[in-house]
Design a protein around this motif. Structure first.
Motif, short mmCIF file in Angstrom:
data_model
loop_
_atom_site.label_atom_id
_atom_site.label_comp_id
_atom_site.label_asym_id
_atom_site.label_seq_id
_atom_site.Cartn_x
_atom_site.Cartn_y
_atom_site.Cartn_z
N TRP A 11 21.86 8.50 -129.62
CA TRP A 11 23.48 9.11 -129.87
C TRP A 11 23.86 8.36 -131.83
CZ3 TRP A 11 27.44 11.97 -129.18
CH2 TRP A 11 28.81 11.76 -128.61
N THR A 124 18.47 15.62 -132.71
CA THR A 124 19.63 16.59 -131.94
C THR A 124 19.09 17.67 -132.27
OG1 THR A 124 20.56 15.89 -134.27
CG2 THR A 124 21.05 14.63 -132.33
N ILE A 145 25.52 24.71 -126.53
CA ILE A 145 26.59 25.02 -127.26
C ILE A 145 27.68 26.37 -126.72
CG2 ILE A 145 26.60 23.22 -128.67
CD1 ILE A 145 25.63 24.52 -130.94
N GLU A 149 30.77 26.52 -131.57
CA GLU A 149 29.88 24.91 -132.10
C GLU A 149 28.95 25.93 -133.12
OE1 GLU A 149 31.23 22.59 -128.72
OE2 GLU A 149 30.26 23.61 -128.11
N GLN A 161 32.06 15.74 -131.03
CA GLN A 161 31.14 15.64 -129.56
C GLN A 161 31.90 14.25 -128.95
OE1 GLN A 161 28.28 16.50 -127.39
NE2 GLN A 161 29.31 18.26 -128.30
N LYS A 162 31.63 13.71 -127.71
CA LYS A 162 32.42 12.99 -126.66
C LYS A 162 31.25 12.28 -126.30
CE LYS A 162 36.06 11.72 -124.53
NZ LYS A 162 37.13 11.82 -123.92
N LYS A 163 30.54 11.31 -126.37
CA LYS A 163 29.60 10.25 -125.69
C LYS A 163 29.69 10.56 -124.40
CE LYS A 163 26.31 7.01 -125.75
NZ LYS A 163 25.73 5.77 -126.00
N ARG A 230 24.34 18.06 -119.15
CA ARG A 230 24.26 19.32 -120.42
C ARG A 230 22.98 18.24 -120.78
NH1 ARG A 230 28.24 18.84 -124.96
NH2 ARG A 230 28.10 21.07 -125.27
N ASP B 105 30.88 21.48 -118.01
CA ASP B 105 31.01 20.93 -119.30
C ASP B 105 31.24 21.83 -120.64
OD1 ASP B 105 30.69 18.00 -118.41
OD2 ASP B 105 29.05 17.36 -118.99
N ASN B 109 34.05 22.39 -123.47
CA ASN B 109 34.38 22.67 -124.05
C ASN B 109 34.06 23.45 -124.77
OD1 ASN B 109 33.23 20.26 -125.17
ND2 ASN B 109 30.95 20.18 -124.96
#
Lengths: 467, 202
Positions: A11, A124, A145, A149, A161-163, A230, B105, B109
């Motif tokens: 990350w 990633t 995604i 996205e 993104q949020k961690k 995820r 999740d 989103n």
């Protein structure tokens, strides 16, 4: 610096910028694209006059709806043909490398990424498909995604993104004979539930994970999403490097050695913090069969269909009653008494060469039961080619299996490969949702070896004492 | 993207947990190359009989619920596949808000890229909202995103949770790509230069 998890490290390495709203802009090293979730994204680019920012970091393949029958004949489904042609055209227009259904490198998107060495540790990886978690087996942060996205990544090579939180799944001990990577992940999902990993990235560790081959690790990471996470991650090691060395898109020569020096740093530090920890002892695991309509509905092959009346939570009890009704099963039925009509070997979960070898070992010299229709769909053209070189196709065909062309096939039944209403299938795929493999079709998730034995006997068998 | 500020409408109860995206929009509808027109496929395996006629037992086929704009559903809504066809189908049908105790999740989103509000409430409040929703067309709910409130037919108020960052996005109907391209372009260029030096094999 405080000790960090593998997820923290990848990350941190990819944060491009922090937005005013607190979310991060994450750089995406690898983008896989397929025909079903990309047309609207490319259309969006066209409408706004945008280009693909990094075509060389993007790889497109047709897999979801492509027929698995003879490819020299025209596609019988005009809608599918349009979607495939749209991807081919988009790849040409935007300069993206594309594997058509006539290319030997074509296959399920999550099989071809690793196979080509496009999937690398510490990267990633995203794709408009929830099973992108598969690539986490290489120590890559990889997740599915949505199409909006996909468009964002195509245009900017980044994702907002949020961690997530860190979850450790520690699998100690060694797997007994007849028990596989598939059984590990089904057991984990049974333990934590289908929402158990929501908001988390799972890191799998422990002796049983280390002992798995790269293909077994992919099977485990593949179904992380079925546990709500995820992404799943496994730290890279010598097995990872041995798998990748010499792959067409992996670094070559001195560049590979340089990469390995960096990949060796991709480990969770001692003392790093995990928000959740789940432990499992592999030595006690049985072969597992799903009985319901959620991947959390799992039981040992030696067990019986559970009784929902034992569940105290009302919403859950109702849901499990509904699952039994849909599946046409009664509580208390022995799993080995459940007869099957169909067998599906394939998918991004279990469509690789080791899976096909496992099936061939089980069925060599035997015949598929008269009541069963069994199909094998190799995960890619290269897997198919390898299997044919090893004579696996001949063993399977002699046993009565249908040997088909590569694609997602009956995992999601977008192409003609699907269950008829009420047909019951032993499937090596990843989802047993209502209607997943066909309207009113009934799916039982199992390992390839378990599916193979069920194909021969016409019902589930405990492969620990079979054959 | 369509903004979301307030919404008053009929709420349909879908008392099922783990509603997956295969259930929301089955695969036969995924062969489209458009974002629109998926409303007819919404929940199709529960909504239609095998002969294609309406299944009268499914909530959206019951009198008063056809015009629902709000869905009240069980835990872990939207699990499974990443298909954005799920929010597209909901929005195309006319649903602008889904209320549950939790969302998967990727679906969560995807909602924010389509002007669809996923409102998270407690289990206790969800039961209350199921009661309201079960009263049909006479019992409309009003959703106020700014105040994060759901107002029931009898004056009851339920607070819901939402990620503050994404709340603004819904309120303003913002387009992420435009913002990233214009405001973050230099940062992306700088990052790419840095990794070209650090990790030349990529």
């Amino acid at each position: 610096m405080a000790p960090r998890t593998l997820y923290d490290k990848i990350w941190d390495d990819h944060v491009v910028d922090t937005r005013e709203d607190g979310a991060s802009l994450l750089y995406i090293d690898r983008h896989l694209v397929h025909e079903v979730t990309s047309p609207q994204a490319f259309e969006g680019l066209r409408v706004s006059g945008r280009k693909v920012r990094a075509p060389q970091k993007t790889l497109a393949v047709v897999d979801h709806n492509v027929p698995t029958s003879d490819r020299s004949k025209p596609n019988p489904d005009p809608e599918s043909a349009t979607q495939i042609e749209t991807l081919a055209q988009n790849a040409r227009d935007f300069g993206v490398e594309y594997y058509s259904e006539h290319d030997v490198r074509q296959g399920v998107v999550h099989i071809i990424g690793p196979e080509q060495g496009f999937t690398l540790p510490g990267t990633t990886i995203v794709c408009g498909d929830s099973h992108t978690s598969t690539h986490g087996a290489f120590g890559a942060l990889a997740h599915g995604i949505g199409t909006s996205e996909v468009e964002h990544v195509l245009a900017t090579q980044t994702l907002i993104q949020k961690k997530a939180k860190n979850m450790l799944v520690q699998v100690d001990g060694s797997l007994p004979e007849g028990v596989t990577a598939k059984d590990i992940i089904l057991a984990i999902i049974g333990e934590i539930g289908t929402a158990g990993g929501t908001g988390h990235v799972m890191e799998y560790a422990g002796q049983a994970i280390r002992e798995l081959s790269m293909e077994g690790r992919m099977t485990v990471c593949n179904m992380s999403i079925e546990g709500g996470a995820r992404a799943g991650l496994i730290a890279p090691d010598e097995k990872t490097y041995a798998y990748l060395r010499g792959r067409p898109k992996a670094p070559q020569g001195a560049a590979f050695d340089e990469a390995v020096r960096f990949w060796d740093t991709l480990r969770t530090d001692d003392g790093a913090h995990f928000d959740e920890v789940v432990r499992l002892d592999a030595a006690n695991l049985p072969p597992i069969v799903s009985w319901g309509t959620s991947p959390e509905d799992v039981i040992s092959v030696a067990g019986v269909v559970p009784d929902p009346d034992q569940i105290t939570d009302e919403a859950k009890r109702i849901s499990k009653h509904r699952a039994l009704e849909y599946m046409g099963l009664k509580a208390g039925t022995k799993i080995t008494d459940i007869g099957i009509d169909r067998v599906f070997i394939g998918s991004c979960t279990n469509g690789r060469i080791e899976d096909l070898r496992a099936v061939a070992r089980m069925v060599e010299g035997k015949k598929v039961h008269a009541n069963v229709n069994a199909m094998v769909v190799p995960g890619s053209g290269l897997v198919k080619q390898q299997a044919e070189q090893e004579g696996i196709d001949r063993i399977l065909i002699a046993a009565g299996f249908d040997w088909r062309e590569p694609g997602c096939s009956m995992c999601l039944a977008m192409n003609p490969d699907r269950l008829a209403p009420h047909e019951r299938c032993a499937s090596t795929s990843n989802r047993n949702f209502e209607g997943r493999q066909g309207f009113k079709g009934r799916t039982h998730l199992v390992s390839p070896a378990m599916a193979a034995a069920a194909a021969i006997e016409g019902h589930f068998v405990d492969i620990r004492n079979w054959g | 993207m369509q903004k979301f500020t307030t919404l008053t409408g009929v709420a349909a109860p879908l008392e099922i947990i783990n509603v997956d995206t295969d259930m929301i929009i089955p695969k036969q509808y995924l062969k489209t190359i458009k974002r629109t027109g998926l409303g007819t496929g919404l929940f199709s395996e529960m909504r239609y009989n095998e002969d294609g006629s309406d299944n009268p037992d499914f909530v959206l086929n019951k009198p008063g619920y056809k015009a629902a704009t709000i869905l009240v559903a069980g835990d872990n809504f939207g699990c499974g596949s990443s298909r954005e066809h799920a929010p597209w189908a909901l929005v195309d049908y006319g649903i602008r808000c889904v209320i549950s105790t939790s969302f998967a999740d990727i679906f969560y989103n995807n909602c924010f890229n389509n002007g669809l509000l996923p409102a998270i409430v407690s289990r206790e409040d969800l039961d209350k909202l199921f009661d309201d929703a079960n009263r049909g067309a006479n019992a409309t709910l009003t959703i106020d995103l700014e105040a994060q409130e759901i107002r029931g037919p009898d004056g009851g108020v339920v607070k819901f949770e939402i990620d503050p960052q994404r709340k603004q996005k819904l309120l303003n109907g913002l387009d992420d790509i435009g913002e990233t391209v214009h405001a973050r372009g230099p940062a992306i260029d700088a990052y790419e230069q840095r990794i070209a030096g650090n990790r030349p094999w990529l």
